[in-house]
Scaffold this active site. Structure first.
Site, PDB file in Angstrom:
ATOM      1  N   ARG A 141      19.209 -13.625 -22.606  1.00 52.75           N
ATOM      2  CA  ARG A 141      20.330 -14.395 -22.067  1.00 52.75           C
ATOM      3  C   ARG A 141      21.503 -14.557 -22.775  1.00 52.75           C
ATOM      4  NH1 ARG A 141      15.202 -17.532 -20.727  1.00 52.75           N
ATOM      5  NH2 ARG A 141      15.857 -19.134 -22.202  1.00 52.75           N
ATOM      6  N   GLU A 165      24.069 -33.667 -30.439  1.00 51.12           N
ATOM      7  CA  GLU A 165      22.777 -33.482 -29.626  1.00 51.12           C
ATOM      8  C   GLU A 165      21.813 -33.001 -30.588  1.00 51.12           C
ATOM      9  OE1 GLU A 165      22.068 -30.360 -26.264  1.00 51.12           O
ATOM     10  OE2 GLU A 165      23.707 -31.692 -25.914  1.00 51.12           O
ATOM     11  N   ASP A 196      18.534 -23.290 -14.016  1.00 58.08           N
ATOM     12  CA  ASP A 196      19.730 -23.590 -13.714  1.00 58.08           C
ATOM     13  C   ASP A 196      20.039 -24.336 -12.484  1.00 58.08           C
ATOM     14  OD1 ASP A 196      20.659 -22.685 -16.215  1.00 58.08           O
ATOM     15  OD2 ASP A 196      20.912 -20.912 -15.703  1.00 58.08           O
ATOM     16  N   ARG A 247      10.560 -30.017 -24.658  1.00 53.70           N
ATOM     17  CA  ARG A 247      11.488 -30.487 -25.752  1.00 53.70           C
ATOM     18  C   ARG A 247      12.406 -31.447 -25.160  1.00 53.70           C
ATOM     19  NH1 ARG A 247      10.640 -29.421 -30.971  1.00 53.70           N
ATOM     20  NH2 ARG A 247      12.929 -29.295 -31.318  1.00 53.70           N
ATOM     21  N   TYR A 270      12.195 -23.615 -16.666  1.00 50.57           N
ATOM     22  CA  TYR A 270      13.451 -23.944 -16.830  1.00 50.57           C
ATOM     23  C   TYR A 270      14.386 -23.500 -15.598  1.00 50.57           C
ATOM     24  CZ  TYR A 270      18.240 -24.420 -18.660  1.00 50.57           C
ATOM     25  OH  TYR A 270      19.559 -24.606 -18.637  1.00 50.57           O
ATOM     26  N   ARG A 275      24.756 -29.278 -31.585  1.00 49.85           N
ATOM     27  CA  ARG A 275      26.030 -28.995 -31.206  1.00 49.85           C
ATOM     28  C   ARG A 275      26.485 -30.643 -31.069  1.00 49.85           C
ATOM     29  NH1 ARG A 275      25.224 -26.986 -24.854  1.00 49.85           N
ATOM     30  NH2 ARG A 275      23.748 -28.706 -24.283  1.00 49.85           N
TER      31      ARG A 275
END
Length: 384
Positions: A174, A301, A351, A250, A349, A280
């Protein structure tokens, strides 16, 4: 078609999109959410001190090639142009991500043309790895040790709490390498941000006379008998009382701070070194570039393993989790008059655009099942 009484658990994209589609076909829909707000993890709100629109649970950037999905969200909000340009601080320098021709030339101190860069990266890659099976092998094979260790190794350890050698190669697929100067993080036809935020978008989708929205309300199994069908977007293992144990996720912690002026000059700055504890820093006013703000709101984060009282973000889906997931899928498949949907309900997961596309399909499947007098499946997508 008889008017059905529908319960939807979860007021994120999955729930409200399904609810809207069914409400427009005359069904009575109740959407509940245990939180005190809609939009799930896409929830955003104005910071009271700076008036910056803050993505409370971390940044959400809308990108898709699905024209149906793009047209759907544009029914309910004005999507503003937005290009995600991610930067990374590595070894005291700032680079562009994903790795592109500028990144390669800057990192190696070169002035390569596209063809020269391709040759350079091919030379750096470990050609002895013919069939990469792990994240680490995939990176070493295709970009070489130097770029891998600078941009991916430390970030991956922090993000997933695992060594890259323990993660599947598919994760790195990805993250493309570009041999031009394109630093647009996403390669999709439609990209943007809702002008008034995701919460406003979600509320607009849910605004229909056949929809009742109830916040601060948890799901109770006993109330299923009052509804013709339930669409459940909560955690799959939670639905069954964690009877086989908890699926692995997570979670994220955010350290918020404000700054007068511009803190980093971009929306997202990655930190790949394991010596920096956060993955980040996000500067939220850059997610709304059409607005002007003197003050700034930033998040550091941090990623860690999800505990019992934490918000689950990323399903781990490793070997142990998949064996556990199979047990819950077996339980789910024995249920009737319920469909599990979304990121948590299917332990995948997703989007935002995929979530919306699947929700639209799920609503269509339910309407078709009524018309054809067939039973509605427990899952409308492949989850194994």
């Amino acid at each position: 078609m008889n008017r059905k009484n529908i319960l939807i658990v979860g007021a994120g994209f999955s729930g409200v999109v399904i609810g809207r589609q069914l409400a427009e076909h005359g069904h009575k829909v109740t959407i509940i959410d245990q939180r005190n707000h809609t939009a799930g993890n896409a929830y955003d709100a104005r910071d009271k001190d700076t008036d910056v629109m803050v993505h409370i649970y971390g940044p959400h950037i809308f990108h898709t090639d699905n024209e149906t999905v793009w047209q759907f969200v544009n029914r309910f909000t004005k999507m503003m142009p937005y290009i995600n340009r991610v930067k990374a601080t590595v070894n005291g320098q700032v680079f562009s991500l994903p790795i592109n021709l500028h990144t390669i030339n800057q990192f190696f101190g070169k002035t390569c043309s596209p063809d020269e860069a391709k040759a350079l990266i091919a030379e750096k890659g470990d050609s002895s790895i013919t069939e990469p099976k792990t994240f680490e092998e995939q990176a070493l094979r295709f970009i070489g040790k130097e770029l891998y260790e600078a941009f991916f190794k430390g970030y991956t350890i922090k993000q997933w709490g695992m060594q890259p050698a323990e993660l599947p190669a598919s994760i790195l697929k990805r993250l493309p390498v570009r041999f031009n100067y394109d630093d647009n993080y996403f390669n999709h036809k439609f990209q943007g941000m809702p002008e008034d935020g995701y919460t406003c978008l979600i509320n607009s989708i849910a605004d229909h006379e056949n929809i009742t929205l109830e916040l601060n309300r948890s799901f109770n199994h006993e109330e299923r008998a009052s509804y013709d069908h339930v669409f459940y977007s909560g955690p799959l293992d939670a639905f069954f009382g964690y009877q086989h144990g908890r699926l692995g996720y997570r979670t994220l912690d955010f350290e918020k701070f404000t700054y007068q002026g511009d803190f980093q000059g971009c929306a997202v700055m990655n930190y790949g070194s394991v010596d920096v504890p956060y993955t980040r820093i996000t500067e939220h006013k850059y997610f709304s570039p059409w607005e002007k703000h003197e003050g700034s709101v930033c998040y550091k984060e941090y990623s860690r393993s999800c505990g019992e009282n934490d918000i689950p973000y990323y399903p781990i889906r490793q070997m142990g989790e998949m064996a556990l997931l199979d047990k819950y899928l077996t339980l789910a498949e024995a249920e009737q008059n319920i469909t599990f949907v979304g990121r948590l309900g299917t332990y995948r997961y997703l989007d935002m655009d995929v979530t919306i596309a699947e929700a639209l399909k799920t609503a269509d499947d339910y309407l078709n099942s009524l018309e054809n007098k067939q039973s509605m499946p427990v899952f409308t997508v492949s989850v194994r």
